[in-house]
Motif scaffolding. Structure first.
Motif, short mmCIF file in Angstrom:
data_model
loop_
_atom_site.label_atom_id
_atom_site.label_comp_id
_atom_site.label_asym_id
_atom_site.label_seq_id
_atom_site.Cartn_x
_atom_site.Cartn_y
_atom_site.Cartn_z
N UNK A 130 0.84 -1.20 0.00
CA UNK A 130 0.00 0.00 0.00
C UNK A 130 0.87 1.26 0.00
N UNK A 131 1.95 1.24 0.77
CA UNK A 131 2.85 2.40 0.78
C UNK A 131 3.42 2.64 -0.63
N UNK A 132 3.88 1.57 -1.29
CA UNK A 132 4.42 1.73 -2.66
C UNK A 132 3.35 2.29 -3.60
N UNK A 133 2.13 1.76 -3.49
CA UNK A 133 1.03 2.23 -4.32
C UNK A 133 0.80 3.73 -4.11
N UNK A 157 -6.96 -1.59 -1.51
CA UNK A 157 -6.48 -0.74 -2.60
C UNK A 157 -7.54 0.30 -2.99
N UNK A 158 -8.79 -0.06 -2.89
CA UNK A 158 -9.84 0.91 -3.20
C UNK A 158 -9.80 2.05 -2.18
N UNK A 159 -9.63 1.72 -0.92
CA UNK A 159 -9.51 2.76 0.11
C UNK A 159 -8.29 3.62 -0.18
N UNK A 160 -7.17 2.99 -0.53
CA UNK A 160 -5.94 3.73 -0.81
C UNK A 160 -6.12 4.68 -1.99
N UNK A 161 -6.73 4.19 -3.05
CA UNK A 161 -6.96 5.04 -4.23
C UNK A 161 -7.82 6.24 -3.86
N UNK A 196 -10.42 7.72 -12.04
CA UNK A 196 -9.08 7.83 -11.45
C UNK A 196 -8.72 6.55 -10.72
N UNK A 197 -9.66 6.04 -9.94
CA UNK A 197 -9.40 4.81 -9.18
C UNK A 197 -9.09 3.65 -10.11
N UNK A 198 -9.82 3.54 -11.21
CA UNK A 198 -9.57 2.46 -12.17
C UNK A 198 -8.15 2.57 -12.72
N UNK A 199 -7.76 3.75 -13.16
CA UNK A 199 -6.43 3.95 -13.75
C UNK A 199 -5.35 3.72 -12.70
N UNK A 200 -5.54 4.25 -11.51
CA UNK A 200 -4.54 4.09 -10.45
C UNK A 200 -4.37 2.62 -10.06
N UNK A 201 -5.47 1.91 -9.92
CA UNK A 201 -5.38 0.50 -9.54
C UNK A 201 -4.68 -0.31 -10.63
N UNK A 236 -1.02 -0.21 -8.90
CA UNK A 236 -1.15 -1.40 -8.07
C UNK A 236 -1.02 -2.68 -8.88
N UNK A 237 -1.06 -2.54 -10.20
CA UNK A 237 -0.95 -3.72 -11.05
C UNK A 237 -2.14 -4.66 -10.93
N UNK A 238 -3.28 -4.10 -10.58
CA UNK A 238 -4.48 -4.92 -10.40
C UNK A 238 -5.03 -5.39 -11.75
#
Length: 188
Positions: free
Chosen positions: A32-35, A76-80, A140-145, A149-151
């Motif tokens: 999560x920190x790296x993300x 990851x959703x919370x992080x985004x 944004x969340x979709x692109x960030x993940x 995050x490599x999701x």
């Protein structure tokens, strides 16, 4: 590990076990920190946002439903969302300069490399992030993940509570929009 996460979540919710909470946090903290850090320039800010992610996750554990998403996807959703919130707060409190947003093109995923490949300058990569921040939060969340995050699209669909096809469409549409805007700006 997913079933292990679910067991820890149950134990935390039912008994308030600090030991289980610590174990759950340690298990996911570095990822999560790296993300978060990939999306922020200042490492101290990234640490603060990461703390916010875990504080929010622990508070929201009673609402976590293993049938809807894995714990990792949910986290990851919370992080985004926390990263988006952080940038929104910064934008409200001061205008955001492109120098305050950093992306390392080498960290980009395959599809995103088409947008921010090695031939792109750091300024173009920063502009891509700036344009990303202008998109609606769900996109944004979709692109960030996907990028940071490599999701997989299946994981993204779970995290954003939409169909996999919708997540793919949002991702590719966002990349196309960002690319077109940058090309248009460079031509003018």
């Amino acid at each position: 590990m997913a079933s292990g996460d679910a067991a820890l979540v149950r134990k935390i919710v039912l008994t308030g076990s600090r030991r289980s909470a610590d174990k759950l946090i340690r298990r996911h903290y570095d990822d999560i920190y790296r993300f978060v850090a990939h999306q922020m320039r200042d490492k101290d800010d990234a640490l603060d946002v990461t703390q916010d992610v875990f504080a929010a996750a622990i508070r929201a554990l009673p609402s976590f439903d293993v049938r809807r998403a894995s714990f990792r996807t949910w986290l990851y959703r919370i992080a985004a969302n926390k990263v988006v919130d952080w940038y929104r707060f910064r934008a409200r409190s001061a205008s955001l300069s492109i120098d305050e947003v950093e992306i390392d093109p080498a960290d980009a995923r395959d599809e995103y490399e088409e947008l921010v490949d090695r031939s792109w300058s750091e300024d173009r990569a920063r502009r891509a992030i700036e344009l990303l921040l202008e998109l609606e939060p769900r996109v944004q969340a979709v692109v960030r993940l996907r990028v940071f995050a490599g999701s997989s699209f299946a994981e993204i669909a779970q995290a954003t509570q939409q169909g996999e096809a919708a997540a793919k469409a949002q991702y590719y549409r966002a990349v196309k929009t960002i690319r077109a805007c940058i090309v248009r700006e460079e031509r003018s």
